[in-house]
Design a protein around this motif. Structure first.
Motif, PDB file in Angstrom:
ATOM      1  N   VAL A  64      16.212  49.300  68.968  1.00  0.00           N
ATOM      2  CA  VAL A  64      17.453  49.596  68.269  1.00  0.00           C
ATOM      3  C   VAL A  64      18.419  48.115  68.856  1.00  0.00           C
ATOM      4  N   THR A  65      19.259  47.510  68.066  1.00  0.00           N
ATOM      5  CA  THR A  65      20.055  46.585  68.443  1.00  0.00           C
ATOM      6  C   THR A  65      21.483  46.934  68.174  1.00  0.00           C
ATOM      7  N   GLY A  66      22.101  46.770  69.477  1.00  0.00           N
ATOM      8  CA  GLY A  66      23.579  47.133  69.155  1.00  0.00           C
ATOM      9  C   GLY A  66      24.558  45.916  68.250  1.00  0.00           C
ATOM     10  N   ASP A  67      25.710  46.239  68.203  1.00  0.00           N
ATOM     11  CA  ASP A  67      26.520  45.265  67.559  1.00  0.00           C
ATOM     12  C   ASP A  67      27.086  44.064  68.633  1.00  0.00           C
ATOM     13  N   VAL A  68      27.153  43.061  68.017  1.00  0.00           N
ATOM     14  CA  VAL A  68      27.616  42.169  68.900  1.00  0.00           C
ATOM     15  C   VAL A  68      29.053  42.147  69.466  1.00  0.00           C
ATOM     16  N   ALA A  69      29.244  42.093  70.656  1.00  0.00           N
ATOM     17  CA  ALA A  69      30.642  42.421  71.282  1.00  0.00           C
ATOM     18  C   ALA A  69      31.089  40.784  71.690  1.00  0.00           C
ATOM     19  N   GLN A  70      32.294  40.658  71.032  1.00  0.00           N
ATOM     20  CA  GLN A  70      32.738  39.264  71.376  1.00  0.00           C
ATOM     21  C   GLN A  70      33.667  39.331  72.650  1.00  0.00           C
ATOM     22  N   THR A  71      33.440  38.544  73.577  1.00  0.00           N
ATOM     23  CA  THR A  71      34.205  38.485  74.712  1.00  0.00           C
ATOM     24  C   THR A  71      35.020  37.140  74.978  1.00  0.00           C
ATOM     25  N   GLN A  72      35.714  36.881  75.737  1.00  0.00           N
ATOM     26  CA  GLN A  72      36.675  35.786  75.942  1.00  0.00           C
ATOM     27  C   GLN A  72      35.781  34.541  76.359  1.00  0.00           C
ATOM     28  N   TYR A  73      34.363  34.916  76.833  1.00  0.00           N
ATOM     29  CA  TYR A  73      33.522  33.906  77.327  1.00  0.00           C
ATOM     30  C   TYR A  73      32.211  33.828  76.202  1.00  0.00           C
ATOM     31  N   GLY A  74      32.131  34.653  75.403  1.00  0.00           N
ATOM     32  CA  GLY A  74      31.195  34.316  74.285  1.00  0.00           C
ATOM     33  C   GLY A  74      30.723  35.965  74.028  1.00  0.00           C
ATOM     34  N   VAL A  78      23.087  43.899  72.957  1.00  0.00           N
ATOM     35  CA  VAL A  78      22.209  44.480  73.806  1.00  0.00           C
ATOM     36  C   VAL A  78      21.051  45.025  72.851  1.00  0.00           C
ATOM     37  N   ARG A  79      19.878  45.128  73.340  1.00  0.00           N
ATOM     38  CA  ARG A  79      18.719  45.744  72.471  1.00  0.00           C
ATOM     39  C   ARG A  79      18.054  46.582  73.468  1.00  0.00           C
ATOM     40  N   LEU A  80      17.941  47.855  72.809  1.00  0.00           N
ATOM     41  CA  LEU A  80      17.229  48.891  73.671  1.00  0.00           C
ATOM     42  C   LEU A  80      15.985  49.304  73.005  1.00  0.00           C
ATOM     43  N   THR A  81      15.126  49.962  73.934  1.00  0.00           N
ATOM     44  CA  THR A  81      13.779  50.439  73.428  1.00  0.00           C
ATOM     45  C   THR A  81      13.823  51.853  74.174  1.00  0.00           C
ATOM     46  N   VAL A  82      13.572  52.660  73.213  1.00  0.00           N
ATOM     47  CA  VAL A  82      13.942  54.337  73.193  1.00  0.00           C
ATOM     48  C   VAL A  82      12.575  55.003  73.128  1.00  0.00           C
ATOM     49  N   ALA A  83      12.187  55.700  73.917  1.00  0.00           N
ATOM     50  CA  ALA A  83      10.834  56.508  73.713  1.00  0.00           C
ATOM     51  C   ALA A  83      11.337  57.977  74.069  1.00  0.00           C
ATOM     52  N   GLY A  84      10.938  58.887  73.253  1.00  0.00           N
ATOM     53  CA  GLY A  84      11.029  60.244  73.607  1.00  0.00           C
ATOM     54  C   GLY A  84      12.528  60.518  73.911  1.00  0.00           C
ATOM     55  N   GLY A 136      31.573  43.613  77.770  1.00  0.00           N
ATOM     56  CA  GLY A 136      30.874  43.454  76.257  1.00  0.00           C
ATOM     57  C   GLY A 136      29.611  44.235  76.089  1.00  0.00           C
ATOM     58  N   TYR A 137      28.874  43.939  77.524  1.00  0.00           N
ATOM     59  CA  TYR A 137      27.504  44.801  77.505  1.00  0.00           C
ATOM     60  C   TYR A 137      27.760  46.249  77.235  1.00  0.00           C
ATOM     61  N   LYS A 138      28.568  46.614  77.905  1.00  0.00           N
ATOM     62  CA  LYS A 138      28.973  48.281  77.405  1.00  0.00           C
ATOM     63  C   LYS A 138      29.371  48.491  76.134  1.00  0.00           C
ATOM     64  N   LYS A 139      29.959  47.781  75.568  1.00  0.00           N
ATOM     65  CA  LYS A 139      30.276  47.880  74.248  1.00  0.00           C
ATOM     66  C   LYS A 139      29.268  47.759  73.137  1.00  0.00           C
ATOM     67  N   SER A 140      28.519  46.998  73.435  1.00  0.00           N
ATOM     68  CA  SER A 140      27.019  46.678  72.486  1.00  0.00           C
ATOM     69  C   SER A 140      26.289  47.811  72.970  1.00  0.00           C
ATOM     70  N   LEU A 141      26.022  48.205  74.003  1.00  0.00           N
ATOM     71  CA  LEU A 141      25.023  49.158  74.657  1.00  0.00           C
ATOM     72  C   LEU A 141      25.470  50.567  74.014  1.00  0.00           C
ATOM     73  N   GLN A 142      26.808  50.866  73.819  1.00  0.00           N
ATOM     74  CA  GLN A 142      27.440  52.081  73.362  1.00  0.00           C
ATOM     75  C   GLN A 142      26.911  52.040  71.618  1.00  0.00           C
ATOM     76  N   SER A 143      26.989  50.836  71.285  1.00  0.00           N
ATOM     77  CA  SER A 143      26.600  50.775  69.887  1.00  0.00           C
ATOM     78  C   SER A 143      25.416  50.998  69.482  1.00  0.00           C
ATOM     79  N   ALA A 144      24.523  50.455  70.391  1.00  0.00           N
ATOM     80  CA  ALA A 144      22.896  50.602  70.154  1.00  0.00           C
ATOM     81  C   ALA A 144      22.608  52.282  70.344  1.00  0.00           C
TER      82      ALA A 144
END
Length: 265
Positions: A64-74, A78-84, A136-144
């Motif tokens: 599953v891939t999270g939403d794009v999080a826009q930051t001041q620098y770009g 985040v994409r996650l692989t989930v099992a079990g 930004g990583y944490k935001k996209s991670l939460q979305s995923a």
């Protein structure tokens, strides 16, 4: 009277004895122990053999891939692989590039990936020196994570019958929604905030309107990304004012609270 010959008496006695033995043997009931044993023997029932069955495949498996999080620098995504139901792999498919961002991305992203797998949540530490990328990583991670959870819930609903799955589908639709707050007028222009809410938390925040022109462009570029990140982190309107952009910050908070009120209603 003539006497019997001794030899004749012996022969007669022997013949009588043999005849008696033969008679006794012919009268003895026959018995076949082996046949009796065979007749009474019962074959043991065959031993049941248990066939080994593999365990059922764990639910909640996929990518599953999270939403794009826009930051001041770009952008960060985040994409996650989930099992079990657990994160087995995390990776950033987008991250800030160019100039010093290359070094910060190379420093922070591998550590953030490792922490995401270790924590099994978005509650991970910010990497020093790469605050914007980390947030930004944490935001996209939460979305995923939210998407993975929603997908798992829908899968469980399908296994409980059509009626039940329809009920859970409606619940999922209500669990995640996007609302836009009222426009807040400031001294330098209008501010309006849109948020995405899932599971009672803000998963995404963005300013659809913000002051523009002159120095307002710089202040908006400086303050809005920070305000977006703080709104997601706090999941409330109680966020700090960005220094140097007081009017924009106050307008953002006002519109954010309006959006939260709509989401709660």
């Amino acid at each position: 009277m003539r006497k019997s010959h001794p030899v004749r008496r012996v022969v007669l006695a022997t013949a009588a004895t043999v005849s008696g033995v033969v008679l006794l043997l012919s009268l003895k009931p026959s018995s076949d122990p082996a046949s009796a044993a065979a007749g009474g023997a019962v074959s043991p029932p065959p031993v049941a053999q248990e066939s080994a069955q593999g365990g059922a495949q764990a639910a909640g498996t996929g990518t599953v891939t999270g939403d794009v999080a826009q930051t001041q620098y770009g952008a960060v995504q985040v994409r996650l692989t989930v099992a079990g139901g657990k994160i087995t792999k995390a990776e950033a498919v987008q991250a800030p590039k160019g100039g010093t961002s290359d070094q910060k991305t190379a420093l922070s992203v591998p550590r953030l990936n490792q922490e995401a797998v270790a924590a099994q949540s978005a509650d991970i530490d910010v990497v020093s020196g790469a605050t914007y990328t980390s947030n930004g990583y944490k935001k996209s991670l939460q979305s995923a994570l939210d998407k993975a959870k929603a997908a798992s819930s829908q899968g469980q609903g399908s296994s409980q019958g059509q009626g039940s799955s329809q009920g859970q589908g409606a619940g999922s639709a209500q669990a995640a929604k996007t609302v836009t707050g009222a426009v807040a007028q400031t001294q330098y222009g209008p501010v309006q905030v849109r948020i995405t809410v899932a599971g009672g938390k803000i998963t995404k925040a963005e300013a659809v309107q913000a002051p523009k022109g002159g120095t307002s462009d710089q202040k908006t570029a400086l303050s809005v990304p920070k305000l977006n990140q703080e709104a997601v982190a706090a999941s409330s309107g109680n966020i700090d004012t960005v220094s140097g952009a007081t009017y924009t910050s106050n307008g953002y908070k006002q519109s954010l609270q309006s959006a939260l009120d709509q989401a709660g209603g």
